[in-house]
Design a protein around this motif. Structure first.
Motif: not given
Length: 346
Positions: A330-346
Protein backbone atom coordinates in the motif's frame (compact mmCIF):
# COMPACT_ATOMS: atom_id res chain seq x y z
CA UNK A 1 57.92 -21.91 -24.64
CA UNK A 2 60.33 -23.24 -22.00
CA UNK A 3 59.20 -24.35 -18.55
CA UNK A 4 60.45 -21.18 -16.81
CA UNK A 5 58.72 -18.88 -19.28
CA UNK A 6 55.53 -20.92 -19.07
CA UNK A 7 55.60 -20.73 -15.26
CA UNK A 8 56.08 -16.92 -15.37
CA UNK A 9 53.26 -16.55 -17.92
CA UNK A 10 50.96 -18.69 -15.75
CA UNK A 11 51.66 -16.60 -12.63
CA UNK A 12 50.92 -13.38 -14.54
CA UNK A 13 47.74 -14.94 -15.92
CA UNK A 14 46.58 -15.95 -12.44
CA UNK A 15 47.31 -12.48 -11.08
CA UNK A 16 45.35 -10.86 -13.92
CA UNK A 17 42.45 -13.24 -13.36
CA UNK A 18 42.41 -12.51 -9.63
CA UNK A 19 42.50 -8.75 -10.27
CA UNK A 20 39.64 -9.03 -12.75
CA UNK A 21 37.64 -11.15 -10.32
CA UNK A 22 38.19 -8.67 -7.50
CA UNK A 23 37.34 -5.77 -9.79
CA UNK A 24 34.04 -7.23 -10.93
CA UNK A 25 33.06 -8.67 -7.56
CA UNK A 26 33.51 -5.24 -5.96
CA UNK A 27 32.35 -2.94 -8.77
CA UNK A 28 29.78 -4.82 -10.81
CA UNK A 29 27.32 -5.50 -8.03
CA UNK A 30 24.18 -5.97 -10.07
CA UNK A 31 23.06 -6.25 -13.68
CA UNK A 32 20.44 -3.76 -14.83
CA UNK A 33 17.90 -4.53 -17.55
CA UNK A 34 16.06 -1.92 -19.59
CA UNK A 35 12.30 -2.22 -19.02
CA UNK A 36 11.06 0.79 -21.02
CA UNK A 37 8.44 -1.30 -22.80
CA UNK A 38 6.75 -2.12 -19.48
CA UNK A 39 6.22 1.60 -18.80
CA UNK A 40 5.67 2.93 -22.34
CA UNK A 41 5.16 5.40 -23.83
CA UNK A 42 8.35 7.21 -22.84
CA UNK A 43 10.45 9.85 -24.62
CA UNK A 44 13.88 8.69 -25.76
CA UNK A 45 15.48 10.89 -23.08
CA UNK A 46 13.87 8.90 -20.25
CA UNK A 47 14.77 5.27 -19.59
CA UNK A 48 13.73 2.76 -16.93
CA UNK A 49 15.99 0.00 -15.63
CA UNK A 50 15.35 -2.90 -13.26
CA UNK A 51 17.48 -5.42 -11.43
CA UNK A 52 16.59 -8.64 -9.64
CA UNK A 53 20.22 -9.63 -9.10
CA UNK A 54 21.31 -10.40 -5.57
CA UNK A 55 23.09 -7.64 -3.68
CA UNK A 56 26.03 -8.90 -1.62
CA UNK A 57 24.40 -12.33 -1.71
CA UNK A 58 20.95 -11.18 -0.57
CA UNK A 59 17.70 -11.01 -2.57
CA UNK A 60 17.38 -7.63 -4.22
CA UNK A 61 14.92 -5.70 -6.39
CA UNK A 62 15.43 -2.12 -7.54
CA UNK A 63 14.57 0.28 -10.34
CA UNK A 64 16.15 3.45 -11.57
CA UNK A 65 15.15 6.24 -13.91
CA UNK A 66 17.68 7.90 -16.19
CA UNK A 67 16.50 11.27 -17.54
CA UNK A 68 18.43 13.72 -19.71
CA UNK A 69 18.56 17.08 -17.93
CA UNK A 70 19.16 19.10 -21.10
CA UNK A 71 16.07 17.76 -22.88
CA UNK A 72 13.86 20.84 -23.02
CA UNK A 73 10.84 18.63 -23.66
CA UNK A 74 11.11 17.47 -20.04
CA UNK A 75 9.91 19.41 -17.02
CA UNK A 76 11.63 18.72 -13.69
CA UNK A 77 9.37 19.93 -10.91
CA UNK A 78 7.64 18.85 -7.70
CA UNK A 79 4.43 19.16 -5.77
CA UNK A 80 3.76 19.55 -2.09
CA UNK A 81 0.77 19.87 0.20
CA UNK A 82 -0.01 21.92 3.29
CA UNK A 83 -1.08 20.09 6.43
CA UNK A 84 -2.02 16.92 4.61
CA UNK A 85 -0.50 14.06 2.68
CA UNK A 86 -1.33 12.32 -0.59
CA UNK A 87 -0.25 8.99 -2.02
CA UNK A 88 2.03 9.09 -5.08
CA UNK A 89 -0.86 7.98 -7.29
CA UNK A 90 -2.98 10.84 -5.92
CA UNK A 91 -0.17 13.26 -6.78
CA UNK A 92 -0.03 11.62 -10.22
CA UNK A 93 -3.72 12.25 -10.81
CA UNK A 94 -3.51 15.77 -9.34
CA UNK A 95 -0.64 16.73 -11.65
CA UNK A 96 -2.06 15.74 -15.03
CA UNK A 97 -0.47 12.28 -15.24
CA UNK A 98 3.26 13.12 -15.48
CA UNK A 99 5.95 10.67 -16.59
CA UNK A 100 7.55 10.09 -13.18
CA UNK A 101 6.37 10.61 -9.61
CA UNK A 102 8.62 9.67 -6.70
CA UNK A 103 8.60 10.36 -2.96
CA UNK A 104 11.27 12.73 -1.68
CA UNK A 105 11.45 14.66 1.62
CA UNK A 106 11.28 13.37 5.18
CA UNK A 107 8.24 14.47 7.17
CA UNK A 108 6.51 14.21 10.53
CA UNK A 109 3.28 12.30 10.91
CA UNK A 110 1.55 14.49 13.47
CA UNK A 111 1.58 17.70 11.39
CA UNK A 112 2.09 16.14 7.94
CA UNK A 113 4.96 18.61 7.58
CA UNK A 114 8.02 18.41 5.34
CA UNK A 115 11.26 18.36 7.32
CA UNK A 116 13.39 19.28 4.30
CA UNK A 117 13.63 22.05 1.77
CA UNK A 118 11.35 22.08 -1.26
CA UNK A 119 11.81 24.68 -4.02
CA UNK A 120 9.13 24.91 -6.70
CA UNK A 121 9.36 27.29 -9.67
CA UNK A 122 12.24 29.08 -7.93
CA UNK A 123 10.34 29.68 -4.69
CA UNK A 124 11.00 28.22 -1.26
CA UNK A 125 7.84 26.38 -0.25
CA UNK A 126 9.31 24.20 2.51
CA UNK A 127 12.28 24.62 4.86
CA UNK A 128 14.94 22.51 6.53
CA UNK A 129 14.55 21.84 10.24
CA UNK A 130 17.77 23.11 11.81
CA UNK A 131 17.10 22.60 15.52
CA UNK A 132 17.11 19.11 16.98
CA UNK A 133 16.78 18.61 20.77
CA UNK A 134 19.24 16.14 22.26
CA UNK A 135 18.25 13.27 24.55
CA UNK A 136 19.50 11.62 27.73
CA UNK A 137 22.15 13.54 29.62
CA UNK A 138 22.07 16.21 26.90
CA UNK A 139 18.35 16.90 27.26
CA UNK A 140 18.85 20.66 27.47
CA UNK A 141 21.13 20.85 24.44
CA UNK A 142 20.41 21.16 20.72
CA UNK A 143 22.16 20.23 17.49
CA UNK A 144 21.76 22.37 14.38
CA UNK A 145 22.39 20.37 11.20
CA UNK A 146 22.31 21.80 7.70
CA UNK A 147 20.26 19.40 5.62
CA UNK A 148 21.24 18.38 2.11
CA UNK A 149 19.24 18.74 -1.09
CA UNK A 150 19.48 18.30 -4.82
CA UNK A 151 18.51 21.16 -7.10
CA UNK A 152 18.14 21.86 -10.82
CA UNK A 153 18.67 25.44 -12.00
CA UNK A 154 17.17 27.26 -14.98
CA UNK A 155 20.10 26.12 -17.15
CA UNK A 156 19.19 22.51 -16.26
CA UNK A 157 22.32 21.91 -14.25
CA UNK A 158 22.02 19.81 -11.10
CA UNK A 159 23.77 20.38 -7.79
CA UNK A 160 23.86 18.74 -4.36
CA UNK A 161 24.52 21.06 -1.43
CA UNK A 162 24.04 21.61 2.30
CA UNK A 163 21.52 24.35 2.97
CA UNK A 164 20.49 26.97 5.45
CA UNK A 165 16.88 27.97 4.90
CA UNK A 166 14.72 30.46 6.72
CA UNK A 167 11.21 31.75 6.05
CA UNK A 168 12.49 35.34 6.27
CA UNK A 169 14.79 34.79 3.28
CA UNK A 170 13.78 34.51 -0.36
CA UNK A 171 16.59 32.08 -1.14
CA UNK A 172 18.25 29.06 0.38
CA UNK A 173 21.97 29.49 1.12
CA UNK A 174 24.24 26.66 0.10
CA UNK A 175 27.59 25.26 1.19
CA UNK A 176 29.37 22.87 -1.17
CA UNK A 177 30.88 20.78 1.61
CA UNK A 178 29.33 19.40 4.81
CA UNK A 179 29.51 21.42 8.00
CA UNK A 180 29.58 20.03 11.51
CA UNK A 181 27.81 22.35 13.93
CA UNK A 182 28.47 21.88 17.67
CA UNK A 183 25.66 21.34 20.12
CA UNK A 184 24.57 24.24 22.30
CA UNK A 185 21.79 25.30 24.64
CA UNK A 186 19.97 27.45 22.08
CA UNK A 187 16.73 26.24 20.54
CA UNK A 188 17.62 28.22 17.41
CA UNK A 189 20.53 27.92 15.01
CA UNK A 190 23.40 30.34 15.76
CA UNK A 191 25.65 31.04 12.79
CA UNK A 192 28.48 32.28 14.99
CA UNK A 193 28.96 28.61 15.82
CA UNK A 194 30.09 27.88 12.27
CA UNK A 195 32.09 30.97 11.47
CA UNK A 196 35.42 29.19 11.84
CA UNK A 197 34.58 26.03 9.92
CA UNK A 198 36.71 25.12 6.93
CA UNK A 199 34.01 26.05 4.47
CA UNK A 200 33.19 29.49 5.93
CA UNK A 201 35.33 32.61 6.13
CA UNK A 202 36.40 33.91 9.53
CA UNK A 203 33.58 36.44 9.75
CA UNK A 204 30.20 35.40 11.15
CA UNK A 205 27.73 34.14 8.59
CA UNK A 206 25.26 36.88 9.49
CA UNK A 207 27.81 39.43 8.24
CA UNK A 208 28.38 37.42 5.08
CA UNK A 209 24.67 37.31 4.42
CA UNK A 210 24.39 41.07 4.90
CA UNK A 211 27.34 41.77 2.64
CA UNK A 212 26.38 39.15 0.07
CA UNK A 213 30.03 38.12 0.04
CA UNK A 214 29.89 34.37 -0.38
CA UNK A 215 33.12 33.51 -2.17
CA UNK A 216 34.50 31.73 0.86
CA UNK A 217 31.27 30.37 2.31
CA UNK A 218 27.59 30.19 1.61
CA UNK A 219 26.09 31.34 -1.68
CA UNK A 220 22.55 31.96 -2.80
CA UNK A 221 21.23 28.70 -4.15
CA UNK A 222 19.16 29.87 -7.10
CA UNK A 223 17.45 26.66 -8.10
CA UNK A 224 14.28 26.34 -10.14
CA UNK A 225 13.45 22.98 -8.58
CA UNK A 226 14.87 21.31 -5.47
CA UNK A 227 14.00 18.65 -2.92
CA UNK A 228 15.77 17.81 0.32
CA UNK A 229 16.55 14.58 2.10
CA UNK A 230 19.81 13.23 3.40
CA UNK A 231 22.40 12.20 4.10
CA UNK A 232 24.55 12.85 1.06
CA UNK A 233 25.82 9.54 -0.30
CA UNK A 234 28.20 10.44 -3.13
CA UNK A 235 30.65 13.32 -3.53
CA UNK A 236 33.11 13.78 -6.41
CA UNK A 237 32.10 10.40 -7.82
CA UNK A 238 33.02 8.52 -4.65
CA UNK A 239 31.11 7.08 -1.72
CA UNK A 240 31.05 9.75 0.98
CA UNK A 241 28.20 9.55 3.48
CA UNK A 242 27.64 12.65 5.62
CA UNK A 243 25.30 11.19 8.20
CA UNK A 244 27.30 12.54 11.16
CA UNK A 245 26.94 16.09 9.84
CA UNK A 246 23.24 15.74 8.94
CA UNK A 247 22.07 13.59 11.86
CA UNK A 248 19.57 11.59 9.81
CA UNK A 249 20.17 8.17 11.35
CA UNK A 250 21.43 7.39 14.84
CA UNK A 251 23.67 4.63 16.09
CA UNK A 252 23.97 1.58 13.85
CA UNK A 253 20.85 2.47 11.87
CA UNK A 254 23.00 3.51 8.92
CA UNK A 255 23.88 -0.17 8.50
CA UNK A 256 20.28 -1.40 8.51
CA UNK A 257 18.65 -2.60 5.30
CA UNK A 258 15.45 -0.86 4.30
CA UNK A 259 13.50 0.20 1.25
CA UNK A 260 15.30 3.26 -0.14
CA UNK A 261 14.76 6.18 -2.46
CA UNK A 262 17.81 8.12 -3.66
CA UNK A 263 18.78 10.57 -6.36
CA UNK A 264 21.90 11.86 -8.08
CA UNK A 265 23.27 13.14 -11.36
CA UNK A 266 26.01 12.11 -13.75
CA UNK A 267 28.87 14.06 -15.31
CA UNK A 268 27.28 13.77 -18.75
CA UNK A 269 24.05 15.41 -17.60
CA UNK A 270 21.61 12.71 -16.57
CA UNK A 271 19.43 12.65 -13.49
CA UNK A 272 19.35 9.25 -11.77
CA UNK A 273 16.43 8.38 -9.46
CA UNK A 274 16.52 4.99 -7.75
CA UNK A 275 13.89 3.12 -5.75
CA UNK A 276 14.92 0.02 -3.82
CA UNK A 277 12.36 -2.51 -2.64
CA UNK A 278 12.77 -3.87 0.89
CA UNK A 279 11.30 -5.60 3.94
CA UNK A 280 10.23 -8.60 1.85
CA UNK A 281 12.19 -11.44 3.44
CA UNK A 282 13.68 -13.80 0.87
CA UNK A 283 12.43 -11.63 -2.01
CA UNK A 284 13.75 -8.10 -1.65
CA UNK A 285 15.58 -7.20 1.55
CA UNK A 286 16.52 -3.59 0.79
CA UNK A 287 19.89 -1.89 1.09
CA UNK A 288 22.10 -0.02 3.51
CA UNK A 289 23.16 3.56 2.87
CA UNK A 290 26.59 2.37 1.78
CA UNK A 291 25.16 -0.20 -0.59
CA UNK A 292 22.93 2.30 -2.32
CA UNK A 293 25.82 4.77 -2.50
CA UNK A 294 27.94 2.16 -4.30
CA UNK A 295 25.13 1.49 -6.74
CA UNK A 296 24.88 5.19 -7.55
CA UNK A 297 28.65 5.45 -8.09
CA UNK A 298 28.51 2.47 -10.46
CA UNK A 299 25.85 4.30 -12.49
CA UNK A 300 28.19 7.26 -12.85
CA UNK A 301 26.77 9.67 -10.29
CA UNK A 302 29.17 12.44 -9.30
CA UNK A 303 26.88 13.63 -6.50
CA UNK A 304 23.88 11.92 -4.88
CA UNK A 305 21.83 11.87 -1.72
CA UNK A 306 19.39 9.69 0.14
CA UNK A 307 15.71 10.62 0.27
CA UNK A 308 12.99 9.41 2.62
CA UNK A 309 12.73 5.62 2.53
CA UNK A 310 11.04 2.79 4.37
CA UNK A 311 7.30 2.70 3.86
CA UNK A 312 7.48 5.99 1.95
CA UNK A 313 9.58 4.61 -0.91
CA UNK A 314 7.49 4.55 -4.07
CA UNK A 315 8.20 5.46 -7.69
CA UNK A 316 5.61 5.62 -10.45
CA UNK A 317 6.32 5.70 -14.17
CA UNK A 318 3.31 6.70 -16.24
CA UNK A 319 1.25 5.97 -13.16
CA UNK A 320 2.51 2.40 -12.82
CA UNK A 321 4.40 1.28 -9.73
CA UNK A 322 8.00 0.13 -10.00
CA UNK A 323 8.92 -1.31 -6.59
CA UNK A 324 6.20 -2.71 -4.33
CA UNK A 325 5.76 -0.48 -1.25
CA UNK A 326 6.79 -2.20 1.96
CA UNK A 327 3.53 -1.60 3.87
CA UNK A 328 1.70 -4.63 2.45
CA UNK A 329 1.95 -3.11 -1.00
CA UNK A 330 0.00 0.00 0.00
CA UNK A 331 1.36 3.42 -0.94
CA UNK A 332 2.04 5.68 2.04
CA UNK A 333 0.69 9.23 1.79
CA UNK A 334 3.52 11.78 1.69
CA UNK A 335 3.54 15.62 1.70
CA UNK A 336 5.84 16.07 -1.31
CA UNK A 337 6.93 14.33 -4.50
CA UNK A 338 9.47 14.92 -7.24
CA UNK A 339 7.99 14.98 -10.75
CA UNK A 340 9.29 14.55 -14.29
CA UNK A 341 6.74 15.57 -16.89
CA UNK A 342 6.56 16.26 -20.60
CA UNK A 343 6.58 19.81 -21.95
CA UNK A 344 2.79 19.99 -22.22
CA UNK A 345 2.59 19.53 -18.44
CA UNK A 346 0.08 21.86 -16.78
Amino acid sequence: MNHKAFKTFSIIGIRVAVCLFLHFSVCAQVKWVNVDTEYAPLPSSVQVFKTTDSLDGKPFIAYYIKAKLKDKQLVFTNDTTLGRRLTPVQFYNKNNNPLVVVNCSFFNFDKNQNLNVVIKDGKLVSYNVHNIPMKGKDTFLYRHPLGSAIGIDKKRKADVAWLFTDSSSKFAYAAQSPITIPKDSSAHINFNKIKNTANISSSPLEEELNNRDFDKGFKKWKMKTAVGGGPVLVQNGKVKITNEEELKFSGKAINDKHPRTCIGYTKDGYLIIMAIQGRFAGIAEGATLKQQAKLLVELGCVEALNLDGGGSSCMLVNGKETITPSSKGVQRPVPAVLIIASKNYN
